[in-house]
Design a protein around this motif. Structure first.
Motif, PDB file in Angstrom:
ATOM      1  N   ARG A  43      -8.352  47.782 -43.083  1.00 11.41           N
ATOM      2  CA  ARG A  43      -9.564  48.301 -42.437  1.00 11.41           C
ATOM      3  C   ARG A  43     -10.612  47.193 -42.292  1.00 11.41           C
ATOM      4  N   ASP A  44     -10.758  46.380 -43.327  1.00 13.61           N
ATOM      5  CA  ASP A  44     -11.714  45.271 -43.268  1.00 13.61           C
ATOM      6  C   ASP A  44     -11.326  44.268 -42.186  1.00 13.61           C
ATOM      7  N   GLN A  45     -10.029  43.972 -42.101  1.00 15.13           N
ATOM      8  CA  GLN A  45      -9.564  43.033 -41.080  1.00 15.13           C
ATOM      9  C   GLN A  45      -9.862  43.571 -39.685  1.00 15.13           C
ATOM     10  N   ILE A  46      -9.614  44.857 -39.467  1.00 17.21           N
ATOM     11  CA  ILE A  46      -9.884  45.466 -38.164  1.00 17.21           C
ATOM     12  C   ILE A  46     -11.376  45.414 -37.853  1.00 17.21           C
ATOM     13  N   SER A  47     -12.209  45.705 -38.835  1.00 16.85           N
ATOM     14  CA  SER A  47     -13.664  45.651 -38.625  1.00 16.85           C
ATOM     15  C   SER A  47     -14.114  44.250 -38.236  1.00 16.85           C
ATOM     16  N   LYS A  48     -13.569  43.241 -38.892  1.00 14.58           N
ATOM     17  CA  LYS A  48     -13.933  41.856 -38.579  1.00 14.58           C
ATOM     18  C   LYS A  48     -13.479  41.477 -37.172  1.00 14.58           C
ATOM     19  N   LEU A  49     -12.260  41.881 -36.816  1.00 21.08           N
ATOM     20  CA  LEU A  49     -11.760  41.586 -35.467  1.00 21.08           C
ATOM     21  C   LEU A  49     -12.605  42.280 -34.402  1.00 21.08           C
ATOM     22  N   GLU A  50     -12.956  43.538 -34.651  1.00 21.41           N
ATOM     23  CA  GLU A  50     -13.793  44.275 -33.696  1.00 21.41           C
ATOM     24  C   GLU A  50     -15.175  43.629 -33.568  1.00 21.41           C
ATOM     25  N   PHE A  51     -15.731  43.170 -34.680  1.00 27.16           N
ATOM     26  CA  PHE A  51     -17.031  42.501 -34.641  1.00 27.16           C
ATOM     27  C   PHE A  51     -16.941  41.231 -33.813  1.00 27.16           C
ATOM     28  N   ASP A  52     -15.932  40.405 -34.088  1.00 29.32           N
ATOM     29  CA  ASP A  52     -15.759  39.158 -33.340  1.00 29.32           C
ATOM     30  C   ASP A  52     -15.557  39.427 -31.852  1.00 29.32           C
ATOM     31  N   LEU A  53     -14.740  40.424 -31.543  1.00 26.94           N
ATOM     32  CA  LEU A  53     -14.491  40.766 -30.144  1.00 26.94           C
ATOM     33  C   LEU A  53     -15.779  41.222 -29.463  1.00 26.94           C
ATOM     34  N   ASN A  54     -16.577  41.992 -30.152  1.00 25.81           N
ATOM     35  CA  ASN A  54     -17.856  42.445 -29.599  1.00 25.81           C
ATOM     36  C   ASN A  54     -18.769  41.255 -29.293  1.00 25.81           C
ATOM     37  N   ILE A  55     -18.846  40.309 -30.199  1.00 30.57           N
ATOM     38  CA  ILE A  55     -19.686  39.118 -29.983  1.00 30.57           C
ATOM     39  C   ILE A  55     -19.175  38.318 -28.782  1.00 30.57           C
ATOM     40  N   VAL A  56     -17.866  38.111 -28.721  1.00 31.33           N
ATOM     41  CA  VAL A  56     -17.283  37.359 -27.604  1.00 31.33           C
ATOM     42  C   VAL A  56     -17.567  38.071 -26.287  1.00 31.33           C
ATOM     43  N   ASN A  57     -17.402  39.389 -26.257  1.00 23.77           N
ATOM     44  CA  ASN A  57     -17.676  40.141 -25.027  1.00 23.77           C
ATOM     45  C   ASN A  57     -19.145  40.043 -24.618  1.00 23.77           C
ATOM     46  N   GLN A  58     -20.040  40.076 -25.595  1.00 24.18           N
ATOM     47  CA  GLN A  58     -21.469  39.937 -25.281  1.00 24.18           C
ATOM     48  C   GLN A  58     -21.757  38.569 -24.678  1.00 24.18           C
ATOM     49  N   LEU A  59     -21.158  37.527 -25.254  1.00 29.12           N
ATOM     50  CA  LEU A  59     -21.384  36.186 -24.739  1.00 29.12           C
ATOM     51  C   LEU A  59     -20.827  36.036 -23.330  1.00 29.12           C
ATOM     52  N   ILE A  60     -19.668  36.609 -23.082  1.00 28.92           N
ATOM     53  CA  ILE A  60     -19.070  36.549 -21.742  1.00 28.92           C
ATOM     54  C   ILE A  60     -19.978  37.307 -20.754  1.00 28.92           C
ATOM     55  N   HIS A  61     -20.449  38.459 -21.184  1.00 25.87           N
ATOM     56  CA  HIS A  61     -21.326  39.265 -20.321  1.00 25.87           C
ATOM     57  C   HIS A  61     -22.614  38.513 -19.973  1.00 25.87           C
ATOM     58  N   LYS A  62     -23.107  37.715 -20.906  1.00 31.08           N
ATOM     59  CA  LYS A  62     -24.335  36.952 -20.674  1.00 31.08           C
ATOM     60  C   LYS A  62     -24.071  35.685 -19.863  1.00 31.08           C
ATOM     61  N   GLY A  63     -22.812  35.450 -19.523  1.00 30.15           N
ATOM     62  CA  GLY A  63     -22.501  34.308 -18.667  1.00 30.15           C
ATOM     63  C   GLY A  63     -22.050  33.056 -19.393  1.00 30.15           C
ATOM     64  N   HIS A  64     -21.829  33.149 -20.681  1.00 33.95           N
ATOM     65  CA  HIS A  64     -21.364  31.996 -21.451  1.00 33.95           C
ATOM     66  C   HIS A  64     -19.838  31.937 -21.396  1.00 33.95           C
ATOM     67  N   VAL A  65     -19.341  31.519 -20.263  1.00 36.87           N
ATOM     68  CA  VAL A  65     -17.883  31.481 -20.076  1.00 36.87           C
ATOM     69  C   VAL A  65     -17.420  30.130 -20.450  1.00 36.87           C
TER      70      VAL A  65
END
Length: 65
Positions: A43-65
């Motif tokens: 469960r902890d591993q999944i939470s960490k992966l989801e957190f990282d994915l959320n951050i990456v998606n936010q950065l992509i959305h903001k144009g940091h490709v």
């Protein structure tokens, strides 16, 4: 770079969810413990992966490709 990272995170998250669902089914069928250390670590591993994915998606959305 971020899009590649997103693909890797999505893949790892899919694998982790599959393993967690197998573990959960095992727990339910065998009257196991959802508080076991192994299941909690998953469960902890999944939470960490989801957190990282959320951050990456936010950065992509903001144009940091």
């Amino acid at each position: 770079m971020l899009k590649d990272r997103r693909v890797l995170l999505e893949h790892d998250l899919k694998i982790a969810h599959e393993r967690a669902s197998e573990m959960y089914l095992d727990i339910v069928v065998a009257d196991g413990d959802v508080h076991s250390e192994e299941y909690q670590q998953m469960r902890d591993q999944i939470s960490k992966l989801e957190f990282d994915l959320n951050i990456v998606n936010q950065l992509i959305h903001k144009g940091h490709v």
